[in-house]
Design a protein around this motif. Structure first.
Motif, PDB file in Angstrom:
ATOM      1  N   HIS A 126       0.667  -1.113   0.014  1.00 55.81           N
ATOM      2  CA  HIS A 126       0.047  -0.059   0.211  1.00 55.81           C
ATOM      3  C   HIS A 126       0.858   0.958   0.183  1.00 55.81           C
ATOM      4  CE1 HIS A 126      -3.382  -1.908   0.667  1.00 55.81           C
ATOM      5  NE2 HIS A 126      -3.402  -2.650   0.805  1.00 55.81           N
ATOM      6  N   ALA A 127       0.832   2.275  -0.653  1.00 52.81           N
ATOM      7  CA  ALA A 127       1.135   3.571  -0.880  1.00 52.81           C
ATOM      8  C   ALA A 127       0.356   4.753  -1.119  1.00 52.81           C
ATOM      9  CB  ALA A 127       1.972   3.291  -2.321  1.00 52.81           C
ATOM     10  N   VAL A 128       0.068   6.256  -1.227  1.00 52.15           N
ATOM     11  CA  VAL A 128      -0.380   6.985  -1.293  1.00 52.15           C
ATOM     12  C   VAL A 128      -0.457   7.229  -2.914  1.00 52.15           C
ATOM     13  CG1 VAL A 128      -0.850   9.038  -1.135  1.00 52.15           C
ATOM     14  CG2 VAL A 128       0.296   8.090   0.695  1.00 52.15           C
ATOM     15  N   THR A 129      -1.758   7.151  -3.214  1.00 53.85           N
ATOM     16  CA  THR A 129      -2.088   6.974  -4.484  1.00 53.85           C
ATOM     17  C   THR A 129      -2.884   7.922  -5.139  1.00 53.85           C
ATOM     18  OG1 THR A 129      -3.602   4.895  -4.755  1.00 53.85           O
ATOM     19  CG2 THR A 129      -1.677   4.454  -4.782  1.00 53.85           C
ATOM     20  N   PRO A 130      -2.671   8.293  -6.557  1.00 51.01           N
ATOM     21  CA  PRO A 130      -3.688   9.311  -7.028  1.00 51.01           C
ATOM     22  C   PRO A 130      -5.408   8.681  -6.576  1.00 51.01           C
ATOM     23  CG  PRO A 130      -2.253   9.102  -8.445  1.00 51.01           C
ATOM     24  CD  PRO A 130      -2.060   7.990  -7.328  1.00 51.01           C
ATOM     25  N   ALA A 131      -5.295   7.751  -6.197  1.00 46.52           N
ATOM     26  CA  ALA A 131      -6.931   7.237  -6.304  1.00 46.52           C
ATOM     27  C   ALA A 131      -7.610   7.113  -4.829  1.00 46.52           C
ATOM     28  CB  ALA A 131      -6.946   5.323  -6.480  1.00 46.52           C
ATOM     29  N   LEU A 132      -6.118   7.035  -4.257  1.00 48.92           N
ATOM     30  CA  LEU A 132      -6.314   7.165  -2.623  1.00 48.92           C
ATOM     31  C   LEU A 132      -6.869   8.479  -2.254  1.00 48.92           C
ATOM     32  CD1 LEU A 132      -6.604   5.890   0.845  1.00 48.92           C
ATOM     33  CD2 LEU A 132      -3.789   6.829   0.384  1.00 48.92           C
ATOM     34  N   ALA A 133      -5.345   9.792  -2.641  1.00 45.34           N
ATOM     35  CA  ALA A 133      -6.248  11.201  -2.237  1.00 45.34           C
ATOM     36  C   ALA A 133      -7.168  11.451  -2.920  1.00 45.34           C
ATOM     37  CB  ALA A 133      -4.755  11.601  -2.509  1.00 45.34           C
ATOM     38  N   ALA A 134      -7.871  10.927  -3.681  1.00 44.16           N
ATOM     39  CA  ALA A 134      -8.763  11.234  -4.406  1.00 44.16           C
ATOM     40  C   ALA A 134     -10.115  10.820  -3.574  1.00 44.16           C
ATOM     41  CB  ALA A 134      -9.312  10.482  -6.341  1.00 44.16           C
ATOM     42  N   ALA A 135      -9.941  10.175  -3.531  1.00 44.72           N
ATOM     43  CA  ALA A 135     -11.129   9.249  -2.390  1.00 44.72           C
ATOM     44  C   ALA A 135     -11.524  10.077  -0.589  1.00 44.72           C
ATOM     45  CB  ALA A 135     -11.218   7.631  -1.937  1.00 44.72           C
ATOM     46  N   TYR A 136      -9.791  10.595  -0.429  1.00 44.48           N
ATOM     47  CA  TYR A 136     -10.154  11.155   0.848  1.00 44.48           C
ATOM     48  C   TYR A 136      -9.898  12.880   0.549  1.00 44.48           C
ATOM     49  CZ  TYR A 136     -10.263   6.851   3.085  1.00 44.48           C
ATOM     50  OH  TYR A 136     -11.209   4.827   2.985  1.00 44.48           O
ATOM     51  N   PRO A 137     -10.365  13.025   0.070  1.00 48.59           N
ATOM     52  CA  PRO A 137      -9.800  14.932  -0.739  1.00 48.59           C
ATOM     53  C   PRO A 137      -9.589  15.901   0.144  1.00 48.59           C
ATOM     54  CG  PRO A 137     -12.055  14.323  -1.275  1.00 48.59           C
ATOM     55  CD  PRO A 137     -11.526  13.077  -0.511  1.00 48.59           C
ATOM     56  N   GLU A 138     -10.938  15.525   2.067  1.00 49.86           N
ATOM     57  CA  GLU A 138     -10.193  16.595   3.321  1.00 49.86           C
ATOM     58  C   GLU A 138      -8.970  16.224   3.676  1.00 49.86           C
ATOM     59  OE1 GLU A 138     -11.753  12.995   3.889  1.00 49.86           O
ATOM     60  OE2 GLU A 138     -12.779  13.967   2.574  1.00 49.86           O
ATOM     61  N   ASP A 139      -8.519  14.666   3.726  1.00 53.50           N
ATOM     62  CA  ASP A 139      -7.202  14.030   4.193  1.00 53.50           C
ATOM     63  C   ASP A 139      -5.944  15.148   3.597  1.00 53.50           C
ATOM     64  OD1 ASP A 139      -8.584  12.793   6.574  1.00 53.50           O
ATOM     65  OD2 ASP A 139      -7.842  11.420   5.544  1.00 53.50           O
ATOM     66  N   ASP A 140      -4.947  15.137   4.223  1.00 51.98           N
ATOM     67  CA  ASP A 140      -3.934  16.669   4.196  1.00 51.98           C
ATOM     68  C   ASP A 140      -2.774  14.787   3.593  1.00 51.98           C
ATOM     69  OD1 ASP A 140      -3.276  14.882   6.324  1.00 51.98           O
ATOM     70  OD2 ASP A 140      -2.942  17.141   7.282  1.00 51.98           O
ATOM     71  N   ASP A 141      -1.869  14.852   3.387  1.00 51.95           N
ATOM     72  CA  ASP A 141      -0.426  14.330   2.792  1.00 51.95           C
ATOM     73  C   ASP A 141      -0.366  12.374   3.830  1.00 51.95           C
ATOM     74  OD1 ASP A 141      -0.053  14.665   0.364  1.00 51.95           O
ATOM     75  OD2 ASP A 141       2.358  15.822   1.529  1.00 51.95           O
ATOM     76  N   GLU A 142      -0.802  13.152   5.256  1.00 51.74           N
ATOM     77  CA  GLU A 142      -0.592  12.191   6.475  1.00 51.74           C
ATOM     78  C   GLU A 142      -1.450  11.650   6.698  1.00 51.74           C
ATOM     79  OE1 GLU A 142       0.331  12.660  11.701  1.00 51.74           O
ATOM     80  OE2 GLU A 142       1.071  14.285  10.952  1.00 51.74           O
ATOM     81  N   GLY A 143      -2.360  12.593   6.755  1.00 52.45           N
ATOM     82  CA  GLY A 143      -3.875  11.655   6.829  1.00 52.45           C
ATOM     83  C   GLY A 143      -3.982  10.487   5.701  1.00 52.45           C
ATOM     84  N   ALA A 182      -8.464  -1.941  -2.485  1.00 51.94           N
ATOM     85  CA  ALA A 182      -7.618  -0.630  -1.911  1.00 51.94           C
ATOM     86  C   ALA A 182      -7.632   0.850  -2.699  1.00 51.94           C
ATOM     87  CB  ALA A 182      -6.981  -0.871  -0.664  1.00 51.94           C
ATOM     88  N   GLU A 183      -8.017   1.795  -2.486  1.00 50.51           N
ATOM     89  CA  GLU A 183      -7.197   2.537  -3.091  1.00 50.51           C
ATOM     90  C   GLU A 183      -5.977   2.862  -3.156  1.00 50.51           C
ATOM     91  OE1 GLU A 183      -9.874   3.103  -0.791  1.00 50.51           O
ATOM     92  OE2 GLU A 183     -11.745   4.026  -2.390  1.00 50.51           O
ATOM     93  N   SER A 184      -5.395   2.314  -1.953  1.00 50.72           N
ATOM     94  CA  SER A 184      -3.772   2.373  -2.219  1.00 50.72           C
ATOM     95  C   SER A 184      -3.260   1.039  -2.266  1.00 50.72           C
ATOM     96  CB  SER A 184      -3.325   2.500  -1.128  1.00 50.72           C
ATOM     97  OG  SER A 184      -3.898   1.589   0.770  1.00 50.72           O
ATOM     98  N   ALA A 185      -4.010   0.054  -2.502  1.00 47.41           N
ATOM     99  CA  ALA A 185      -3.309  -1.155  -2.876  1.00 47.41           C
ATOM    100  C   ALA A 185      -2.073  -0.788  -4.940  1.00 47.41           C
ATOM    101  CB  ALA A 185      -4.472  -1.881  -3.390  1.00 47.41           C
ATOM    102  N   VAL A 186      -0.759  -1.192  -4.593  1.00 52.70           N
ATOM    103  CA  VAL A 186       0.036  -0.763  -5.612  1.00 52.70           C
ATOM    104  C   VAL A 186       0.372  -2.056  -5.422  1.00 52.70           C
ATOM    105  CG1 VAL A 186       0.392   0.975  -5.948  1.00 52.70           C
ATOM    106  CG2 VAL A 186       1.500  -0.082  -4.065  1.00 52.70           C
ATOM    107  N   GLU A 187       1.487  -2.837  -6.409  1.00 55.36           N
ATOM    108  CA  GLU A 187       1.386  -4.175  -6.987  1.00 55.36           C
ATOM    109  C   GLU A 187       3.365  -4.140  -6.570  1.00 55.36           C
ATOM    110  OE1 GLU A 187       0.803  -7.376  -9.349  1.00 55.36           O
ATOM    111  OE2 GLU A 187      -1.232  -6.464  -9.258  1.00 55.36           O
ATOM    112  N   ALA A 188       3.870  -4.776  -5.779  1.00 54.82           N
ATOM    113  CA  ALA A 188       5.901  -4.097  -5.456  1.00 54.82           C
ATOM    114  C   ALA A 188       6.565  -4.980  -6.364  1.00 54.82           C
ATOM    115  CB  ALA A 188       6.230  -4.055  -4.138  1.00 54.82           C
ATOM    116  N   ALA A 189       7.753  -5.293  -6.794  1.00 54.20           N
ATOM    117  CA  ALA A 189       8.158  -6.419  -7.309  1.00 54.20           C
ATOM    118  C   ALA A 189       9.532  -6.317  -5.900  1.00 54.20           C
ATOM    119  CB  ALA A 189       9.002  -5.497  -8.433  1.00 54.20           C
ATOM    120  N   ALA A 190       9.932  -7.725  -6.629  1.00 52.22           N
ATOM    121  CA  ALA A 190      11.229  -8.016  -5.298  1.00 52.22           C
ATOM    122  C   ALA A 190      11.862  -7.035  -5.768  1.00 52.22           C
ATOM    123  CB  ALA A 190      11.080  -9.655  -5.197  1.00 52.22           C
TER     124      ALA A 190
END
Length: 171
Positions: free
Chosen positions: A32-49, A100-108
């Protein structure tokens, strides 16, 4: 990019811990990471949120990892790592899955420096076991599952410095 890796405590036994930090071989998986989809889902939150929302999603996925590994210590764990942006790609949405809006795939990636490790306190093991037991039970245990899940998700994960990996208490 900061990523939050759902994990089990047994996965951290291979971390190379020194007095100055710890390195760990990141396995390829959904993180999980801060993604554009996550930021769009919680527009009222700041980076920490946004970071906290990604972290909580990783904690939820950690519970699923514990459920899939019966021998794993029944505690959620999230490993925070900083990786180059190219290590992650957008997560593939599985049909019918709630991704989840924060889901990303990480390479090994071998030998990534650990920023922090977050783990349930040992007393949470009983609640984690209750979630796993109720989830495997008959459908009429939905209330028990909901109550156990609420107890688990209401708990905060404890922060550990990477040098403390070997000292994380277990039930």
């Amino acid at each position: 990019m900061r990523i939050y890796v759902p994990a089990t405590l047994d996965e951290l036994t291979g971390a190379a811990v020194t007095a100055g930090g710890a390195r760990w071989d990141l396995p390829a998986r959904v993180v999980h990471a801060v993604t554009p989809a996550l930021a769009a889902a919680y527009p009222e939150d700041d980076d920490e949120g946004h970071e906290y929302a990604a972290f909580l999603a990783a904690a939820d996925d950690s519970l699923a990892l514990v459920a899939a590994r019966p021998a794993a210590v029944p505690l959620r764990a999230v490993v925070s790592l900083d990786v180059p942006d190219g290590v992650v790609t957008p997560a593939r949405a599985e049909p019918g899955a709630d991704t989840a809006e924060s889901a990303v795939e990480a390479a090994a990636v071998p030998g990534v420096e650990i920023v922090a490790v977050h783990v349930d306190e040992p007393e949470a093991a009983a609640d984690v076991r209750a979630v796993l037991t109720a989830a495997d039970g008959p459908d009429d245990q939905d209330d028990a599952l909901d109550a156990a899940l609420e107890r688990v998700t209401d708990r905060d994960l404890l922060w550990y410095d990477p040098t403390e990996i070997g000292e994380i208490p277990r039930p």
